[in-house]
Write a protein that holds these residues in place. Sequence first.
Motif, short mmCIF file in Angstrom:
data_model
loop_
_atom_site.label_atom_id
_atom_site.label_comp_id
_atom_site.label_asym_id
_atom_site.label_seq_id
_atom_site.Cartn_x
_atom_site.Cartn_y
_atom_site.Cartn_z
N UNK A 178 0.82 -1.21 0.00
CA UNK A 178 0.00 0.00 0.00
C UNK A 178 0.86 1.26 0.00
N UNK A 179 2.08 1.16 0.47
CA UNK A 179 2.98 2.31 0.45
C UNK A 179 3.23 2.77 -0.98
N UNK A 180 3.52 1.81 -1.86
CA UNK A 180 3.77 2.14 -3.26
C UNK A 180 2.50 2.58 -3.96
N UNK A 181 1.40 1.87 -3.70
CA UNK A 181 0.14 2.17 -4.39
C UNK A 181 -0.34 3.59 -4.08
N UNK A 182 -0.35 3.95 -2.82
CA UNK A 182 -0.81 5.29 -2.44
C UNK A 182 0.13 6.37 -2.95
N UNK A 183 1.43 6.11 -2.92
CA UNK A 183 2.41 7.10 -3.39
C UNK A 183 2.28 7.36 -4.88
N UNK A 184 2.03 6.30 -5.65
CA UNK A 184 1.82 6.45 -7.09
C UNK A 184 0.56 7.25 -7.36
N UNK A 185 -0.50 7.01 -6.57
CA UNK A 185 -1.74 7.76 -6.74
C UNK A 185 -1.51 9.25 -6.47
N UNK A 186 -0.72 9.56 -5.45
CA UNK A 186 -0.39 10.96 -5.15
C UNK A 186 0.40 11.58 -6.29
N UNK A 187 1.34 10.83 -6.86
CA UNK A 187 2.15 11.33 -7.97
C UNK A 187 1.27 11.67 -9.17
N UNK A 209 4.20 7.13 7.40
CA UNK A 209 5.14 8.26 7.35
C UNK A 209 6.02 8.16 6.12
N UNK A 210 6.42 6.94 5.77
CA UNK A 210 7.36 6.73 4.66
C UNK A 210 6.68 6.77 3.30
N UNK A 211 5.37 7.00 3.27
CA UNK A 211 4.69 7.05 1.97
C UNK A 211 3.87 8.33 1.86
N UNK A 212 2.55 8.23 1.83
CA UNK A 212 1.71 9.38 1.47
C UNK A 212 1.71 10.51 2.50
#
Length: 286
Positions: A178-187, A209-212
């Motif tokens: 979910x860290x990668x998925x949410x960060x890509x969505x923010x990008x 903390x380390x993602x979105x």
Amino acid sequence: MLKDFFSKKRKYATIPNEDSKIDIPEGLMKKCHHCNKIYYRKEMNKNMNVCPNCDYHHPLRAWDRIGSLFDEETLEEWDRDLTTTNPLEFPGYEEKVDKDRQKTGLQEGVVTGKGVMNGQETAFSVMDSSFRMGSMGSVVGEKITRAIENAKNESLPFIIFTASGGARMQEGVLSLMQMAKTSVAVKRFSEAGGLMISVMTHPTTGGVTASFASIGDYNLAEPGAMIGFAGRRVIEQTIREKLPEDFQTSEFLLKHGQLDKVVHRHDLKNLLTVLLSMHAQGRENA
């Protein structure tokens, strides 16, 4: 002794030590964990769960926070019925999730949707630390991702309030994904011209903390919030040094350039309104 509690002249009492016991009707009073003062629960709720004596910011339930910011008649909740399963068949996991549902009235550890704040419409995600300590499992990550995508599709700004103990261990690597998925969505949201405001509350730790949580256009935090990735003890053992007393607090992060502002809960709505209206005017003039 009960007379002292209900006296008009005294709104709180101090517990002198842990062995002292005061017979108080259940649910009537609430103790500040920071200064040990005891208040009427209604008084604390009226003050948005901020201690009137020491100003300590106690955790705020998701719907209480939403109600303090948005006009009720404008609220639209998203993905309420999206619920957690037990993909790894972790023993006792479903029972714990069900218990938290009954205790909190929530289906999961985050509420998402949209609403109007002082005339400004915005999408939001509000995490609730009372549900599995706000830990990020696959459903929490999916709901946040969908909220960001909805904000992009509807050309709305997006505000997220984080409160989490990190990734949910019962879901293993599915939680970490979910860290990668949410960060890509923010990008993708950012590339489409979207505005994201992140408000970190106590505690915001681990994979959240380390993602979105840390990649908003504005990164704000409440006073005294613990914000970090690894725990204090782990870091001290790794670097073999004693860390400062205020390490991993919002004030420490602000001082070292990792936050834009530490905002008192009572001032937050006004600041968010200013930021939203400022960017709305920018889009209109573009």
